[in-house]
Scaffold this motif. Structure first.
Motif, PDB file in Angstrom:
ATOM      1  N   GLN A  81       0.822  -1.207   0.000  1.00 25.21           N
ATOM      2  CA  GLN A  81       0.000   0.000   0.000  1.00 25.21           C
ATOM      3  C   GLN A  81       0.854   1.253   0.000  1.00 25.21           C
ATOM      4  O   GLN A  81       0.517   2.242  -0.665  1.00 25.21           O
ATOM      5  N   ALA A  85       3.705   1.501  -1.407  1.00 22.39           N
ATOM      6  CA  ALA A  85       4.244   1.631  -2.757  1.00 22.39           C
ATOM      7  C   ALA A  85       3.214   2.251  -3.685  1.00 22.39           C
ATOM      8  O   ALA A  85       3.546   3.117  -4.501  1.00 22.39           O
ATOM      9  N   LEU A  86       1.973   1.833  -3.550  1.00 25.35           N
ATOM     10  CA  LEU A  86       0.933   2.422  -4.396  1.00 25.35           C
ATOM     11  C   LEU A  86       0.806   3.917  -4.094  1.00 25.35           C
ATOM     12  O   LEU A  86       0.751   4.747  -5.010  1.00 25.35           O
ATOM     13  N   ALA A 115       3.540   5.806  -5.601  1.00 30.30           N
ATOM     14  CA  ALA A 115       3.390   5.958  -7.055  1.00 30.30           C
ATOM     15  C   ALA A 115       2.479   7.145  -7.373  1.00 30.30           C
ATOM     16  O   ALA A 115       2.747   7.909  -8.306  1.00 30.30           O
TER      17      ALA A 115
END
Lengths: 195, 101, 487, 582
Positions: free
Chosen positions: C163, C165-166, C169
C-alpha cells in the motif's frame, strides 16, 4: 503518436503479465513491458535512463523475480479465467526477442534538452547529489531489511525453550543460519553494482 | 492533443493496468509485478515531464533514483513473499487476511 | 543562513547507522543500542546548535548541488519531536528488545528511520521529498515485519509495503505533472510561480491520496491497524507517534506548490477520520489495535486543525494542529510503550487483549498510571496535554465564525466524548481488584523502560498544566505553514 | 496573603493526595490520618479565605499564546463554594475513616477525594473560562473514578462510564460557549464576558447562553441529562454525599448564577432555565416517590432540589439559589452520610428491607430526621428559609404556572421524605441480624452537619453582604437576616407552602386508606419507575452507536485487494471533488 502506440502495447503486455497463470511467463511479460518502457524513454531523449531501465527493470528485477519464484515455488492460483491463455502462450518470448532486436537497432540521435545546460552525469552526480546519497541510504536499509527478513529465525527464544519442538522446515543449526545469510550475497553484489 | 499529452494518456493507461492488477490479483508475486508495472508508468511520466519542461537531463537523473527505489521495494516485498511462502505455505493474498476488524 | 548544522543533524544518524550495524561484530561488549543512543545524543547536541543559530539568524539552509536542505521553524519543531520520541524509544528498546535478537539491524534501521524523517521535514526539493519519503517507508518495512516468524507480522508487512508503494506511485505521478508544468522542483520556486492550471489541481488530489496512505486518512488507512499493532511496541510508538505525522508535514509541504485552497477537503478528511477511527476502535478488544485505530481519530484532529488554518488563514489552526502533533507523539508513544511494558512483563507475543490487563495496577502501579495518563490524555481530558491542543484546534475553528465550522467543532468535541467510551474501560480493567494470574506473576519491568515512561508521563502532565511551554517552538512552525499557504 | 490562601485551598489537598497515594495498603491508619489532616487543613484555609474575599485577581499564571493567563479570583461566590467543598469534604473524609475501614485501595480512594476537593475549589475560584473548563473536567474525572471505585462491580463501572460520558457531553456546552466568547473577545476572562456581553451579536450570545445551560443541566443532573446521577449511587456513600450531593452537582447552578447577568436578556433563556428547573424538580420528586433504593431516593431528591436552584437562577434569584445551595449542601450531605451509616450497619440499600431502625441507632435517626426536616422545609431549619426565598422569588418573577409547579414540588418532597423515613426508621424491622449504632467518626460528621443544617441560615447577612460586594454585574443588594425573616414571614406563599407540606404529610398519614388513589397513580408510578423513558433513550443511543461501530468494523476485511480498492476509491473521490471545485 508512436509513443502512445508503444505504451498501448506495453499496457497489453502488462495485462498479460497480470492475467497469465504461469509465473515465469508473467515475468517475461513484465520484462517486455520494461523493454517497451525503455524504448519509450529512448524516444523521449532519455537514453541513459533507458539503458538503466532495461538493465535493471528488465534484467535485475526479472532475475530477482525468477529467483523468488524458484525459492517460493511456482504456485499457480486460478485468479480469474484466462480466455486468451492458449493463444498468447507463445507470444511473450517472440515479443521479447523482437523488442530486444529493436533496442539494438540504431536509434535516432537524441537531442539534449534546451533548458538543461548541464549533462546528465553532472545533474545526477552534482546537482542532485542528495538523491544519490539517499539512494545509498535506501539500498542500505533495503539490504538490512532483506538480511533481517531472510535470516534464520532468531535463536535465543528457540534455544531457551528446548521443550517446544521446532518445525522441521525451519533451519536448525547455526551453520545453516550462516549458509542462508551467505546465500544472499549475490543479490547484494548486484545491488552494489547499481550504485 | 499533442504528442506529449498522448504519451501521458498512455502513461495513465499503463498505470491503470498496474492498479487493475493490484485490485484483482491475489497472487503475491503478481502483486509485486503489478507494482513494477506502475513503476514503469511513473518513469515514463517523468520522461514526458522532462520533454515538456525541456529538462530531459534532470528527468533522467530522477528516473534513475526512481528505478533504484522501485527495485528496492521489489526486493523487500519479494523477501516478504518468500517468508510468507515458507511460514504459511501459500502465495495467496487471500490467506493473508487474518488481521481484520 | 548557510550552515552545516542542518546537514550534520540529518547525516549523523544516517551515516552512523552502519556503525550500529557492525559494532557488535567488531566488539561483542558494545551493544548497538547504546551506540544508537550515543548517536542520538550527538544529534541532540547538533539540534541545540541549530536551534541556537535559528534563534539568531532565522531559517538555516545547506546546499547540496542544486538542492537545498532548509531548517525553518516547522522543520526545527518536527526534528525536536522526532528526536524526543526517538531517543525515548531507543532507551526503552535497550531492555525491551534485549531478548529478541537482530539488535544490529533493529537499531541501524531505527536510526535510518529517524534520520530519514528528519531529512523529510528539512528538504526543500519536491522530488527529494519523495526520496526521503520512500527511504522512510523502506526503513520501516523490516521493523513492521520484525516478528517474521509470526504470520500476522508478515501479513502486516506485506500490506504495509504494497500500500505504501501504491501511495508513493501516486505521489510520483503528481511530481511528474508538477515538473511538466513548471520545469522546476524547488518548492519555493514552484510556489512563487503560483501556477493555476487544472493539471496542478489534479496533482493536489494525487498528493493527498499518496501521502494520505501513509497518514492514514480514512479510505487509505487500512494498512495502519495491522502494521501498528504487529510491530514491536517501540516501533509502534514511532509509527503512530511520528511517521504518520511526518507524512502530514510532507503533504503540507507538497501541497504548497498547488495554488488551490485545500482547507475544505482537509477539514472533511479530518472529520471523517475522527468518526471512523473512533467507531472502529469502539468495539476493539486487542489493545494495540485499539490504539492504532485511535491514531486515526487523533490524526483527524490534526488534519482538522490544519484544514481550519488553511481555510481561514488563522495561525491558531496551524498551531493547534502542530501542537496536537507533538502531544499525540508523546501520548501515543507513551500508550504504546506502556502496553509494551505489559507485553514485556507477560513475556507474550500473542496480541494483548484488554482483559489480559485485569488488575494490572496492583502489580505495576506506575505503568498502569502511565497508561491511564496516556489514554486520558488521548481522550482529551485536562490537565493533560491532549486537552490543550484540542482546545486550541477548537478555538481556531470557532474563531472562523461560520456556523458550519462551529457545528463541526461541536462534532469533533462529541467525538472526544465518544473516544472516552473506549479509553475509560481500559482504565477500569487496569484498576480492577481481581487480578489476572499471569499479570500477578509477571516479571519486573527494568528501570530504563520505566525511565522512558516516566519522562513521557511527566511531559504530558507538564504540557497539560503549562501549555505555553511549547509556544516558542510552535509559533514559528505554524507561521511557516501560514506563509506557505498564502496568509 | 489572599494569593496564598487561594493557592493553598487548591494546592493543599492535591499535595495531600500525592502523599496519600504513595502510602502502601498495609498501613491504613496512616492513610486515614494523612487524608484527615490534609482535608482539615484545607477546610481551615478555606475558612480563612472566606474572610478575605475580593474582586481582585489573587493569582495570575502567565501561559502565553492562545491560552492567555490562568487567573484565580476569590470573589464571594467563589469563596463560598470553595468553603462548602472544603468543609463538607473534610467531614466526608472523617466519616470515611469509619465507613471505608476495611476497604482495599484506600490510598487511591483518598487521593481521588482530595484531588476532588482541590479541584472543586479551583473550579469556583477560576477567573477565566479555560481554567474553569479545566477544573470542570477534572471534577468529572474524579467523579467517574470514584463511582467506578469498585472496578469489579459491573454496575459501578457502567455507572461511572455513564456519568463520565453524560457530563462530558454537557462539558461540550461549556467548551463551545467558552470558545465562542474567546473568539470574539480574544480573551476568556469571565469578567470580560460579563462586562461586554452586550457587544456580542444576538446569535453568539444565545449560543453561549444555551451552551452554558446544557453544560449546567448535565453537571447538575437536570432532565433530560439526569440519568447519570442515580447510576452514580454505586459510589461509596461518602462520595455520594460529597460529590453527588453537596459539591460537584452544584457546579451547574454555580455556572448559571455566575453568568446570569450576561444572559438574562437573551430571548427565552430565563424561561428555558426556569422550565428546566421546574420539570426536573417535579419529575425527580415523582421518581423519588417510587424508588426503593435508599440512595436512589436521595439522588432523585438531589435532582429535584437542584431543580429548585436552577429555577431560582432563572427567576433572577441569584442570592436565593446560592443560599439554597448552601442549605442543600448541608442537609443533603447529612442525609447521605446518615444513609451511609444505615447502609453500613444494615448491609443493604433496599428500603423495603429496613424498618424500625430508630431503636437500634437513635442518634443517626435524629440526625437523619433533622436533615429530612430541612429537606422538606420545616420552619427552623436552613432548608425552610432558603426554599421560601425561592418560592417568593417565583411568585414575584414568574408566571402562575411555575408557582403551582413549585408548590406541587413542595408537597411531593414532603410525601417522599416521609415515606423514606417511615420505611427506614419507623415500623418494625424487616431484616435479620444485629444492627449497631454508628461508630464515633461517623457520628462526629453527622453531628456537625446536623448542627449546620439548623443554623446556617443565620449566616444570611454576611453571605448576602459578601455576594453583593463582590459580584458587580449581578446588582445584588445585601439583606440582613432580619429582613429575610420578616420577608419570609409576611409572604403569603410561605403559608401556602407550609399548607402543602402539611397536605403532603396528611396524604402519607392516610396512605393506607388511599389505596384507590395509589391504584390510579400506578401507571404514573410505573413510568416514573422507568425513569420516564430517559433511560430507554440512553440505551437506544448506546446500542445504535455500538451497532454502527460493529457494522463499520466489517469494512476492515484484512484483504489486500479490498484495501487497494479503498485507496483507489479515495483517490477517485478526491479527484471528483477537485474537478467539481474547479
Amino acid at each position: 503518436m508512436d509513443k502512445l502506440g508503444l505504451l498501448l502495447i506495453a499496457a497489453f503486455c502488462a495485462i498479460q503479465a497480470i492475467r497469465t497463470t504461469n509465473l515465469l511467463l508473467s515475468v517475461l511479460w513484465l520484462a517486455s513491458v520494461s523493454a517497451l518502457t525503455s524504448i519509450v524513454l529512448f524516444t523521449l531523449d532519455a537514453p541513459q535512463a533507458a539503458v538503466i531501465e532495461i538493465s535493471v527493470g528488465a534484467g535485475l528485477v526479472a532475475v530477482l523475480l525468477v529467483f523468488a519464484i524458484s525459492i517460493a515455488g511456482e504456485e499457480t492460483l486460478q485468479d480469474h479465467d484466462t480466455l486468451w491463455k492458449k493463444i498468447l502462450r507463445r507470444f511473450p518470448l517472440i515479443t521479447a526477442l523482437l523488442l530486444l532486436f529493436w533496442i539494438i537497432l540504431p536509434l535516432p540521435e537524441t537531442q539534449p534538452g534546451v533548458k538543461d545546460t548541464a549533462t546528465f552525469s553532472t545533474i545526477l552526480w552534482e546537482d542532485r547529489a542528495l538523491d544519490v546519497l539517499l539512494q545509498i541510504v535506501i539500498i542500505f536499509s533495503a539490504v538490512l531489511s532483506l538480511l533481517g527478513l531472510l535470516a534464520d529465525q532468531k535463536l535465543p527464544a528457540a534455544v531457551q525453550h528446548h521443550a517446544t519442538p521446532r518445525p522441521l522446515d525451519e533451519a536448525t543449526s547455526l551453520t545453516e543460519h550462516v549458509a542462508i545469510v551467505e546465500d544472499e550475497e549475490p543479490i547484494l553484489e548486484a545491488e552494489r553494482e547499481l550504485v | 492533443m499533442n504528442d506529449e499529452e498522448l504519451t501521458l494518456l498512455g502513461v495513465v493507461i499503463l498505470f491503470g493496468v498496474g492498479v487493475y492488477g493490484l485490485l484483482l490479483t491475489h497472487h503475491l508475486i503478481k502483486i509485486v509485478i503489478a507494482l513494477q508495472i506502475i513503476g514503469k508508468a511513473v518513469i515514463i511520466a517523468f520522461a514526458v515531464a522532462g520533454t515538456m519542461s525541456e529538462r530531459v537531463q534532470l528527468a533522467q537523473s530522477l528516473i534513475v533514483t526512481i528505478i533504484v527505489a522501485d527495485t528496492m521495494v521489489a526486493v523487500i516485498s519479494l523477501a516478504l513473499v518468500i517468508q510468507v511462502k515458507q511460514r504459511l505455505g501459500t502465495l495467496d493474498a487471500r490467506e493473508l487476511s487474518n488481521l481484520r476488524r | 543562513m548557510e550552515t552545516n548544522s542542518v546537514a550534520t543533524l540529518i547525516a549523523l544518524p544516517l551515516a552512523l547507522s552502519p556503525a550500529a550495524y557492525i559494532v557488535e561484530r567488531l566488539n561483542r561488549k558494545i551493544h548497538p543500542g547504546w551506540l544508537a543512543l550515543l548517536i542520538l545524543a550527538l544529534a541532540w547536541g547538533v539540534l541545540g546548535v541549530a536551534a541556537y543559530e535559528f534563534d539568531r539568524e532565522g531559517t538555516l539552509t545547506y546546499r547540496v548541488g542544486m538542492m537545498q536542505l532548509q531548517l525553518d521553524g516547522l522543520s526545527l519543531f518536527a526534528c525536536g519531536a522526532i528526536l524526543t520520541l526517538g531517543t525515548l524509544t531507543v532507551i526503552y528498546s535497550l531492555d525491551y528488545m534485549a531478548e529478541e535478537g537482530a539488535a544490529d539491524k533493529y537499531y541501524a534501521l531505527v536510526l535510518l528511520l529517524l534520520g530519514t524523517m528528519m531529512g523529510l521535514v528539512c528538504t526543500r526539493d519536491l522530488f527529494n521529498l519523495w526520496v526521503w519519503f520512500e527511504a522512510m517507508a523502506i526503513s520501516g518495512s523490516f521493523l513492521v515485519a520484525f516478528y517474521r516468524e509470526q504470520p500476522a507480522s508478515l501479513e502486516a508487512g506485506v500490506k504495509y509495503i504494497v500500500q505504501s508503494a501504491l501511495g508513493s506511485a501516486f505521489i510520483l505521478l503528481g511530481i511528474a505533472l508538477v515538473l511538466a508544468e513548471t520545469g522546476t522542483l524547488d518548492l519555493q520556486e514552484i510556489a512563487q510561480l503560483n501556477q493555476d492550471s487544472v493539471m496542478l489541481w489534479a496533482v493536489g488530489g494525487l498528493f493527498i491520496a499518496g501521502f494520505g496512505v501513509k497518514m492514514a486518512l480514512v479510505p487509505f488507512h487500512t494498512w495502519l491497524p495491522d502494521a501498528h499493532a504487529q510491530a514491536p511496541s517501540g516501533i509502534s510508538a514511532l509509527l503512530s507517534g511520528l511517521v504518520i505525522e511526518v507524512a502530514l508535514i510532507a503533504l503540507l509541504r507538497a501541497l504548497t506548490c498547488v495554488a488551490f485552497s485545500w482547507g475544505t477537503l482537509l477539514i472533511a478528511f479530518g472529520v471523517v477520520n475522527m468518526l471512523v477511527g473512533n467507531l472502529l476502535a469502539l468495539r476493539q478488544t486487542q489493545i494495540k489495535r485499539l490504539l492504532a485505530y485511535s491514531s486515526l481519530s487523533q490524526m483527524g484532529y490534526m488534519v482538522f486543525g490544519i484544514g481550519v488554518g488553511i481555510y481561514a488563514q488563522t495561525l491558531d489552526g496551524f498551531e493547534g494542529g502542530l501542537f496536537h502533533f507533538f502531544n499525540h507523539a508523546l501520548m501515543k508513544g507513551l500508550a504504546f510503550l506502556a502496553v509494551g511494558a505489559f507485553i514485556y512483563s507477560l513475556e507474550t507475543h500473542q496480541p494483548l487483549q484488554i482483559s489480559d490487563l485485569r488488575g494490572a495496577s496492583r502489580r505495576y502501579p506506575y505503568i498502569a498510571l502511565a497508561l491511564s495518563l496516556a489514554l486520558l490524555g488521548l481522550g482529551g481530558l485536562p490537565p493533560l496535554a491532549g486537552f490543550m491542543s484540542k482546545w486550541q484546534i477548537f478555538a481556531a475553528g470557532i474563531a472562523v465564525h461560520e456556523p458550519l465550522i462551529t457545528l463541526l467543532v461541536i462534532f469533533a468535541a462529541l467525538n472526544s466524548v465518544l473516544s472516552l467510551a473506549y479509553y475509560a474501560p481500559i482504565i477500569n480493567v487496569l484498576y480492577s481488584r481481581q487480578t489476572q494470574v499471569e499479570i500477578e506473576q509477571g516479571r519486573a519491568v527494568p528501570p530504563l523502560m520505566g525511565l522512558s515512561l516516566l519522562v513521557l508521563s511527566g511531559a504530558i502532565v507538564v504540557i497539560g498544566v503549562y501549555p505555553g511551554l511549547l509556544h516558542g517552538a510552535l509559533e514559528p512552525a505554524a507561521r511557516v505553514l501560514l506563509t506557505a499557504f498564502g496568509g | 496573603m489572599t494569593a496564598w490562601l487561594v493557592g493553598l485551598t487548591i494546592g493543599l489537598p492535591w499535595l495531600g493526595a500525592l502523599i496519600v497515594w504513595r502510602v502502601p495498603d498495609h498501613s491504613p491508619q496512616r492513610q486515614h490520618g494523612i487524608a484527615v489532616i490534609a482535608s482539615l487543613l484545607t477546610a481551615a484555609v478555606s475558612i480563612g479565605l472566606l474572610t478575605t474575599y475580593s474582586t481582585e485577581v489573587a493569582l495570575r499564571l502567565h501561559i502565553g499564546g492562545i491560552f492567555g493567563d490562568f487567573i484565580l479570583v476569590p470573589d464571594g461566590l467563589g469563596v463560598l463554594l470553595a468553603a462548602i467543598a472544603a468543609i463538607i469534604g473534610s467531614l466526608t473524609v472523617i466519616f470515611s475513616v469509619a465507613y471505608m475501614e476495611h476497604e482495599a485501595c484506600l490510598s487511591r480512594y483518598y487521593a481521588l477525594v482530595l484531588i476532588f476537593i482541590g479541584t472543586m475549589a479551583g473550579l469556583v475560584l477560576a477567573g477565566n473560562l479555560l481554567l474553569m473548563f479545566f477544573f470542570w473536567e477534572i471534577t468529572a474525572l474524579c467523579s467517574y473514578a470514584l463511582i467506578a471505585f469498585d472496578h469489579d462491580n459491573p454496575a459501578a463501572v457502567a455507572g461511572g462510564l455513564k456519568a463520565l460520558v453524560i457530563t462530558q457531553l454537557g462539558g461540550i456546552g461549556l467548551l463551545i460557549g467558552a470558545l465562542t466568547a474567546y473568539g470574539r473577545f480574544g480573551t476568556d476572562e469571565i469578567a470580560v464576558l460579563l462586562a461586554r456581553a452586550e457587544t456580542l451579536s444576538k446569535t453568539e450570545l444565545s449560543l453561549i447562553a444555551f451552551s452554558f445551560l446544557i453544560a449546567a443541566m448535565a453537571k447538575s443532573a437536570q432532565v433530560p441529562f439526569h440519568s447519570w446521577l442515580p447510576g452514580a449511587m454505586e459510589a461509596p456513600t461518602p462520595i455520594s454525599a460529597l460529590i453527588h450531593a453537596a459539591t460537584m452537582v452544584n457546579a451547574g447552578v454555580y455556572l448559571l448564577a455566575r453568568f446570569y447577568p450576561a444572559f438574562e436578556d437573551v430571548t427565552g433563556w430565563t424561561t428555558a432555565v426556569m422550565t428546566v428547573g421546574i420539570v426536573s424538580a417535579l419529575l425527580a420528586a415523582l421518581m423519588a416517590l417510587v424508588a426503593n433504593d435508599l440512595k436512589r431516593v436521595l439522588a432523585y431528591s438531589t435532582i429535584s432540589q437542584l431543580g429548585y436552584m436552577v429555577f431560582a437562577v432563572g427567576a433572577g434569584g441569584i442570592f436565593a439559589s446560592q443560599f439554597h445551595l448552601l442549605s442543600h449542601a448541608m442537609f443533603k450531605a447529612l442525609l447521605f452520610l446518615g444513609a451511609g451509616a444505615v447502609i453500613h450497619s444494615v448491609g443493604t440499600r433496599d428500603i423495603r428491607q429496613m424498618g424500625g431502625l430508630w431503636r437500634s441507632m437513635p442518634q443517626v435517626t435524629i440526625a437523619f430526621i433533622i436533615g429530612a426536616m430541612a429537606l422538606v422545609g420545616i420552619p427552623g431549619t436552613n432548608g425552610f428559609w432558603s426554599k421560601e426565598l425561592i418560592l417568593e422569588r417565583g411568585v414575584e418573577d414568574s408566571s402562575p404556572v411555575f408557582v403551582v409547579g413549585l408548590l406541587i414540588g413542595v408537597g411531593l418532597t414532603a410525601l417522599y421524605t416521609l415515606r423514606l423515613i417511615w420505611l427506614v426508621f419507623g415500623g418494625t424491622p424487616r431484616f435479620s441480624g444485629q444492627v449497631h449504632e454508628a461508630p464515633s467518626a461517623m457520628r462526629i460528621s453527622l453531628g456537625i452537619l446536623a448542627v449546620g443544617s439548623l443554623v446556617t441560615w443565620l449566616l444570611v447577612s454576611p453571605l448576602s453582604k459578601m455576594l453583593a460586594e463582590t459580584l458587580p454585574y449581578h446588582h445584588l443588594h445585601s439583606e440582613t437576616t432580619r429582613d429575610v425573616i420578616s420577608d419570609v414571614m409576611t409572604a403569603p406563599i410561605t403559608v401556602l407552602a407550609l399548607g402543602w407540606v402539611a397536605l403532603g404529610f396528611l396524604l402519607w398519614g392516610f396512605h393506607h386508606r388511599l389505596g384507590w388513589l395509589i391504584a390510579r397513580l400506578q401507571l404514573l408510578s410505573q413510568i416514573a419507575g422507568q425513569d420516564f423513558g430517559f433511560e430507554a433513550l440512553n440505551r437506544v443511543v448506546m446500542r445504535s452507536t455500538s451497532t454502527l461501530a460493529e457494522r463499520l468494523r466489517s469494512t476492515q476485511t484484512g484483504e489486500l485487494n479490498w484495501n487497494i480498492w479503498g485507496i483507489v476509491a479515495g483517490l477517485v473521490v478526491i479527484l471528483i471533488y477537485v474537478a467539481v471545485e474547479v
